[in-house]
Design an enzyme around this catalytic site. Structure first.
Site, PDB file in Angstrom:
ATOM      1  N   THR A   1      -3.710   4.187  -0.111  1.00  0.00           N
ATOM      2  CA  THR A   1      -2.653   3.206   0.129  1.00  0.00           C
ATOM      3  C   THR A   1      -2.581   2.813   1.606  1.00  0.00           C
ATOM      4  OG1 THR A   1      -0.239   2.988   0.171  1.00  0.00           O
ATOM      5  CG2 THR A   1      -1.075   5.211   0.216  1.00  0.00           C
ATOM      6  N   ASP A   2      -2.100   1.603   1.859  1.00  0.00           N
ATOM      7  CA  ASP A   2      -1.872   1.172   3.250  1.00  0.00           C
ATOM      8  C   ASP A   2      -0.781   2.002   3.923  1.00  0.00           C
ATOM      9  OD1 ASP A   2       0.352   0.104   1.932  1.00  0.00           O
ATOM     10  OD2 ASP A   2      -0.036  -1.989   2.501  1.00  0.00           O
ATOM     11  N   GLU A   3       0.021   2.739   3.116  1.00  0.00           N
ATOM     12  CA  GLU A   3       1.129   3.503   3.705  1.00  0.00           C
ATOM     13  C   GLU A   3       0.642   4.651   4.587  1.00  0.00           C
ATOM     14  OE1 GLU A   3       4.532   4.338   1.410  1.00  0.00           O
ATOM     15  OE2 GLU A   3       4.431   2.443   0.329  1.00  0.00           O
TER      16      GLU A   3
ATOM     17  N   TYR B   1       5.585  10.924   0.416  1.00  0.00           N
ATOM     18  CA  TYR B   1       4.549  10.265  -0.398  1.00  0.00           C
ATOM     19  C   TYR B   1       3.332   9.918   0.454  1.00  0.00           C
ATOM     20  CZ  TYR B   1       1.968   6.362  -2.465  1.00  0.00           C
ATOM     21  OH  TYR B   1       0.958   5.533  -2.913  1.00  0.00           O
TER      22      TYR B   1
ATOM     23  N   LYS C   1      -0.579  11.335   0.406  1.00  0.00           N
ATOM     24  CA  LYS C   1      -1.750  10.481   0.199  1.00  0.00           C
ATOM     25  C   LYS C   1      -2.728  10.616   1.377  1.00  0.00           C
ATOM     26  CE  LYS C   1      -2.463   7.945  -2.726  1.00  0.00           C
ATOM     27  NZ  LYS C   1      -3.122   8.153  -4.053  1.00  0.00           N
TER      28      LYS C   1
END
Ligand code: NAD
Ligand code: DAU
Length: 338
Positions: free
Chosen positions: A126-128, A150, A154
């Site tokens: 994810t870009d997060e 989260y 990741k």
């Protein structure tokens, strides 16, 4: 790449990916391995349920024996790992399952990939993991600065994948996608939540000032990008995947209301998400070099998405009327109106 194990295939993006791949390639078999948490839904796979190339195993990616059984029985040569706990708000309430699945579960799958000498292990990230990006755009070599349980989980998964490439030569690839929207997204995520609330003339709870920016991409563009990386990506490499353009949440909310012919005063400001990342922005030049381009801009993506939820009300009404959903809704939103 002949026999794919798609973990988390009963969730939103995984189910779209399974359908996309089976439609596109006649010679594939796909085995979905999914725990069926609250977010996993066998109905998402109904269109392929009778396809002889498809099989379903219910199991936890943290359970090495269950993973091993599926790997052996289905002669898996490629793993695509979508399985994860995925909702930021839930990670603030109960982070333990995020660390368990997103970090330890990734480790279990990497061990299985190593044991069975797979042709490719692909991690859906994810870009997060880059954290909030106030200016410019994240490139794949940027430092990881995750800010929620989260995104930290990741990021841990990504680092484990890279370590298996470096230490054991495992042929891994990673894609870091931006916010997906489209069919089968569990209606706790903002777009399906806002669309389905608006259809029912219920308030749209907008966090903070609504000026947070997200790159909302259509899920089938994401699936196509993953396919391109599986076929043409370099092992050991990471690819950002998004449209490369951001939209403020307030604009996203007003666009949904406009498409549904509903008034803007359905927007209800609520207190902000703690640690809310203000902006994600991806540089997508690396994936474009593989001849991938998103086909849906924000307008096309949101229009197609709204139409799907209007046309498939039985799908989301079953979820939203359930006790578990309603308990989560009050836990997350009660008393937050400002
Ligand atoms: P989702 O929450 O809709 O689905 C997750 C799926 O994983 C569910 O079917 C669930 O049952 C399964 N699962 C959860 N824990 C499991 C476990 N321990 N063992 C086996 N299965 C388990 O998620 P999604 O939105 O489809 O996201 C899929 C992947 O894509 C995730 O890895 C997520 O981090 C990543 N991602 C999502 C987005 C997005 O916008 N939704 C963007 C970028 C990356
Ligand atoms: O960026 C990719 C990520 O996108 C994925 O890795 C995650 O799995 C996925 O859940 C998503 O994370 P976000 O936190 O960006 O998505 P969410 O739909 O929860 O929120 C999108 C934006 O909308 C965010 O700025 C918070 C805001 N929001 C969200 C909810 C649920 C609201 O304003 N109101 C809400 O009720």
């Amino acid at each position: 790449m002949k026999n794919l194990l798609v973990t988390g295939g009963a969730g939103f993006i995984g189910a779209n990916f399974v359908q996309y791949m089976l439609e596109r390639y006649a010679d594939l078999t796909i085995t979905v391995f999914d725990k069926l948490t609250y977010a996993g839904n066998p109905q998402n796979l109904a269109p392929v349920a009778d396809d002889p190339r498809y099989a379903f195993y219910q199991g936890d990616i943290c359970d090495a024996e269950a993973v091993d059984r599926a790997m052996q029985a289905r002669r898996i040569d490629t793993i695509v790992n979508f399985a994860a706990e995925t909702h930021v708000d839930r990670s603030l309430m109960e982070p333990g399952s995020f660390i368990q699945t997103d970090v330890y579960g990734t480790f279990v799958l990497l061990e299985a990939a190593k044991k069975y000498n797979v042709e490719r292990y692909h991690q859906i990230s994810t870009d997060e993991v880059y954290g909030e990006v106030m200016t410019g755009r994240s490139v794949e070599t940027d430092t990881l600065e995750p800010r929620s349980p989260y995104s930290a989980g990741k990021a841990g998964g990504d680092l484990l994948c890279l370590s298996y490439y470096t230490s054991f030569g495992l042929p891994i690839t990673i894609t870091r996608g931006s916010n997906n929207i489209g069919p089968y997204q569990y209606p706790e995520k903002v777009v399906p939540l806002f669309v389905t609330n608006a259809i029912d003339d219920k308030p749209l709870p907008l966090y903070g000032d609504g000026m947070q920016m997200r790159d909302y991409q259509y899920v089938l563009d994401h699936c196509a990008g993953i396919d391109v990386v599986l076929r043409h990506g370099q092992v050991g490499e990471i690819y950002n995947l998004g449209t490369g353009a951001e939209t403020p949440n307030i604009v996203m909310a007003k666009t949904i209301l406009n498409l549904l012919g509903k008034p803007d005063d359905l927007i209800q400001p609520v207190t902000d998400r703690p640690g809310h990342d203000r902006r994600y922005a991806l540089d997508v030049s690396k994936i474009r070099e593989l001849d991938w381009e998103s086909r849906y801009d924000f307008s096309a993506a949101i229009e197609a998405t709204v139409k799907w939820y209007v046309d498939n009300q039985a799908w989301w009404r079953r979820i939203k009327s359930g006790e578990a959903y309603q308990a989560y809704y009050s836990r997350n939103y009660a008393g937050r109106a400002v």
